[in-house]
Design an enzyme around this catalytic site. Structure first.
Site, short mmCIF file in Angstrom:
data_model
loop_
_atom_site.label_atom_id
_atom_site.label_comp_id
_atom_site.label_asym_id
_atom_site.label_seq_id
_atom_site.Cartn_x
_atom_site.Cartn_y
_atom_site.Cartn_z
N ARG A 228 34.64 19.70 22.70
CA ARG A 228 33.44 19.43 23.51
C ARG A 228 32.96 17.98 23.49
O ARG A 228 33.41 17.17 22.73
CB ARG A 228 32.30 20.34 23.06
N ASP A 229 31.98 17.75 24.38
CA ASP A 229 31.19 16.52 24.46
C ASP A 229 32.00 15.31 24.96
O ASP A 229 32.09 14.27 24.28
CB ASP A 229 30.55 16.19 23.09
N TRP B 76 12.77 23.14 25.72
CA TRP B 76 13.62 22.57 24.66
C TRP B 76 14.52 21.45 25.15
O TRP B 76 15.13 21.56 26.22
CB TRP B 76 14.49 23.68 24.09
N MET B 77 14.68 20.41 24.32
CA MET B 77 15.64 19.31 24.59
C MET B 77 16.49 19.06 23.36
O MET B 77 15.96 19.01 22.25
CB MET B 77 14.85 18.04 24.92
N ASN B 78 17.83 18.92 23.54
CA ASN B 78 18.61 18.26 22.49
C ASN B 78 19.42 17.12 23.09
O ASN B 78 18.87 16.41 23.95
CB ASN B 78 19.37 19.23 21.58
N ASP B 79 20.62 16.88 22.66
CA ASP B 79 21.37 15.65 22.91
C ASP B 79 21.11 14.89 24.22
O ASP B 79 21.05 15.49 25.29
CB ASP B 79 22.87 15.96 22.97
N GLU C 23 30.93 15.94 16.48
CA GLU C 23 30.31 16.19 17.78
C GLU C 23 29.96 14.86 18.46
O GLU C 23 29.80 13.83 17.82
CB GLU C 23 29.04 17.02 17.61
N TRP D 5 19.59 19.14 13.67
CA TRP D 5 19.70 20.61 13.62
C TRP D 5 19.11 21.17 12.34
O TRP D 5 18.64 22.31 12.32
CB TRP D 5 21.16 21.04 13.78
N SER E 98 27.09 19.23 26.16
CA SER E 98 26.95 17.77 26.29
C SER E 98 28.09 17.09 27.02
O SER E 98 29.22 17.57 27.03
CB SER E 98 26.79 17.15 24.90
C1 FRU Z 1 25.31 18.53 19.35
C2 FRU Z 1 25.76 19.76 20.11
C3 FRU Z 1 26.96 19.43 20.96
C4 FRU Z 1 26.90 20.48 22.04
C5 FRU Z 1 25.41 20.63 22.25
C6 FRU Z 1 24.98 22.01 22.60
O1 FRU Z 1 23.97 18.47 19.06
O2 FRU Z 1 26.03 20.79 19.19
O3 FRU Z 1 28.17 19.39 20.27
O4 FRU Z 1 27.56 20.06 23.20
O5 FRU Z 1 24.80 20.23 21.04
O6 FRU Z 1 23.64 22.04 22.99
#
Ligand code: FRU
Length: 497
Positions: free
Chosen positions: A167-168, A36-39, A223, A306, A99
Site C-alpha cells: 500500500r501507499d 475523522w482524518m488520518n494520513d 507504511e 495510531w 493512502s
Molecule cells: C497509515 C495507514 C496507511 C493506510 C492508511 C489507512 O497511517 O495505515 O498505511 O493506507 O493508514 O487509513
C-alpha cells in the site's frame, strides 16, 4: 459520473461541517472537514494551488471505510475545503481508498494514485484485505477512477511479498517525462520493504526492484513511503509499524524513520548512510512531501499517532489534524526541519525579553497565548554552576499545563502533557537526546490551539504533540532549579488574517 457513495459523503459533510465554528478548529493547521482524518494524501501543487487530500471518514470521529477528503491552499496555511474526492465505491476499493499521492499529467489533468482495499473471506472463516494500486484522474475537484484499475496487483509483487500489506503509493514525475512510484510491502521475513515501479505515462506500470529492505531492523511493515533527492542526497521517509525502542532515537509502536543515503553510481542501488527518527514527540506519522514552485521540499505529517488516537474528546465534531508544513533540508548528514517561512507573515504583537533570570518559577503576565510563535534561547546564569533543570510551561492555568523540560547534564529534553486535560492513560511524555553545549539550548515553540510543535536547535530535531486543553489555559511560565538560567524570549501572536 459520481457514485451514490460519493454523493452521500459530499452531502453529509456539507451539512455537518457547517456546525463546526472556526474557533473550534486549529487556526492554521488543516483539520478534518468533519469526522475523522488520518494520513496526508496526494500532497501536490496543481494549477496554481497546493492540494491536500487525506484519509477521511466523514460520518463520525472513528476510522471507518476510507474516503479521500480534499482541501486546497495558496500558502499551505490557509485552507479551503473541497468536496470529498474519492469514495469506496468500486469492487476493488469497496472497503477503502487507502493512502496515496498525486501528480500533474502533461495534458493538465491531475492524477491520483491510491491503494484500493477489498476485504475477502478466507476458506476457514478468516478475513483478509487485498490491497492493490489504483488510479483516478480529475480536474482538481472531480475525479474519475480509470477502467484499467487496479493497475498494480499481486502479479506485480516480487516473490514472497505480501498481497495483504501492499500500500501507499507515492508517485513522482521524472525530468524525462516518465513516472516512478514507491509502495510499501512486506517480504517473506515479515518486516518491511519498499518496492519501486516505473511507468512511461503514469497509467501503465511495471515492477522495477526492491528499493530498500527493512530486514527487521526498524519495526515491521513500512507504511507511507516517500522518496526524493534533497541537497545532493537521497532520502526515504517511511512510518514503520510495531517498532521496538532504541535508546532515545526510536520509541515503541508506530514510529517514523528517515533514511539518508546516495545512489551507487554503477548499480543505481540506494546506499544507506544514516538513519534517524523524523519527529521525537508524541503525535507525528505518515508524512508526505511536495516540491514547491520555488524549489523547496515541504513536508506535512498526520499530527497524530495510531498509539494515541484513543485520546479524542467525546464532544469534538472533528478528529485529526495535519502538522505545520515544514521546510526540510539535509545538514551534517541529518534531516533538518523548519516551519514554512510564510508562517512569519502571520506574526503580530512582537514581544522581546532579554536575559530573563529564572531560578524557581517565573510567571510573566504579558507572556501568554494559544496561537503563538515563541523562540527561547537558554543558558546558565553562572557558567561555574550548571543548573539541574529548566522548564517552560504553557497552555497553563491553575489546573492545566504542558511542559518542556531540559536537563543539561543528561542533555535530555522532555515533553510532558500529562496535565493537559486528557483523560486517557496513553503516552503523555517523551524524551529525546538533544545537542547542547555548556547548558545552552535554542527552542522554537509553535502553538495553534490544539497542538504544540517544537523546533530544537534551528530544526535539528522536532517534537510534536496534540493538546486538548481548554482555551482559557493560556499562561506561560519558566522554571529552573539547581542553578539559575537566563532566557532570551522573542514571542509573536499568530493571527488568522
Ligand atoms: C497509515 C495507514 C496507511 C493506510 C492508511 C489507512 O497511517 O495505515 O498505511 O493506507 O493508514 O487509513
Amino acid at each position: 459520473m459520481s457514485s451514490q457513495t460519493l454523493r452521500e459523503a459530499r452531502k453529509y459533510e456539507e451539512v455537518s461541517a457547517k456546525l463546526i465554528s472556526a474557533e473550534e478548529r486549529p487556526a492554521f493547521h488543516l483539520s478534518a472537514y468533519t469526522g475523522w482524518m488520518n494520513d496526508p494524501n496526494g500532497f501536490s501543487y496543481y494549477q496554481g494551488k497546493y492540494h491536500m487530500f487525506y484519509q477521511y471518514h466523514p460520518y463520525n470521529c472513528n476510522w471507518g471505510p476510507m474516503h479521500w477528503g480534499h482541501a486546497v491552499s495558496e500558502d499551505l496555511l490557509h485552507w479551503e475545503y473541497l468536496p470529498t474526492a474519492l469514495a469506496p465505491d468500486e469492487f476493488y476499493d469497496r472497503d477503502g481508498c487507502f493512502s496515496g499521492s498525486a501528480v500533474e499529467l502533461p495534458d493538465g489533468r491531475h492524477l491520483l494514485m491510491y491503494t484500493g482495499v477489498m476485504r475477502k473471506h478466507t476458506e476457514h472463516g478468516g478475513i483478509v484485505d487485498v490491497q492493490t494500486q489504483c488510479l483516478a484522474v480529475g480536474d482538481g475537484i472531480d475525479y474519475q477512477k480509470v477502467d484499467a484499475n487496479p493497475v498494480l496487483n499481486f502479479k506485480d509483487i516480487p516473490e514472497g511479498g505480501s498481497t495483504i500489506d501492499f500500500r501507499d503509493p507515492k508517485i513522482w514525475k521524472n525530468e524525462d517525462g516518465t513516472f516512478n512510484c514507491v509502495v510499501g510491502n512486506r517480504p517473506a521475513d515479515g518486516s518491511g520493504q519498499i518496492l519501486l515501479y516505473s511507468s512511461p505515462d503514469g497509467f501503465e506500470w511495471k515492477f522495477d526492484k526492491v528499493l530498500v529492505s527493512n530486514k527487521n531492523r526498524y519495526g515491521k511493515m513500512w507504511e507511507c513511503p516517500d522518496f526524493f533527492e534533497l541537497d545532493g542526497k537521497y532520502v526515504l521517509l517511511t512510518s514503520p509499524q510495531d517498532m521496538l525502542p532504541e535508546g532515545f532515537e526510536y520509541h515503541n509502536g508506530n514510529g517514523t524513520l528517515c533514511l539518508i543515503g546516495h545512489l551507487d553510481p554503477e548499480s543505481g542501488e540506494f546506499v544507506e548512510e544514516h538513519n534517524q527518527a523524523i519527529d521525537y514527540g508524541i503525535d507525528f506519522y505518515a508524512p508526505q512531501t511536495v516540491k514547491t514552485p520555488d524549489g523547496r521540499r515541504v513536508m506535512i505529517g498526520w499530527m497524530q499517532n495510531w498509539d494515541t488516537c484513543s485520546m479524542r474528546m467525546p464532544n469534538q465534531p472533528w478528529f485529526g489534524q495535519m502538522s505545520l508544513p515544514r521546510e526540510i533540508s539535509i545538514k551534517n548528514g541529518r534531516l533538518y526541519q523548519q516551519p514554512l517561512r510564510e508562517l512569519e507573515e502571520m506574526r503580530s504583537n512582537r514581544l522581546e525579553l532579554k536575559d530573563v533570570a529564572v531560578n524557581g518559577t517565573v510567571f510573566m503576565k504579558e507572556l501568554k497565548g494559544r496561537r503563538i510563535d515563541m523562540e527561547l534561547r537558554i543558558r546558565p546564569e553562572d557558567a561555574e554552576q550548571m543548573y539541574q533543570k529548566f522548564a517552560v510551561r504553557f497552555a497553563q492555568n491553575d489546573t492545566y499545563q504542558t511542559a518542556l523540560s531540559f536537563r543539561p547534564r543528561e542533555s535530555v529534553l522532555k515533553i510532558d502533557r500529562k496535565f493537559s486535560g486528557n483523560r486517557r492513560a496513553i503516552i503523555h511524555q517523551r524524551r529525546s537526546l538533544v545537542n547542547s553545549k555548556d547548558g545552552e539550548l535554542k527552542l522554537r515553540l509553535i502553538l495553534d490551539r490544539f497542538s504544540v510543535e517544537v523546533f530544537i536547535n534551528d530544526g535539528e530535531q522536532t517534537m510534536t504533540a496534540t493538546l486538548y486543553t481548554p482555551m482559557d489555559a493560556e499562561g506561560i511560565s519558566f522554571f529552573a532549579d539547581g542553578g539559575g538560567v537566563l532566557v532570551d524570549v522573542v514571542k509573536y501572536d499568530l493571527t488568522e488574517e
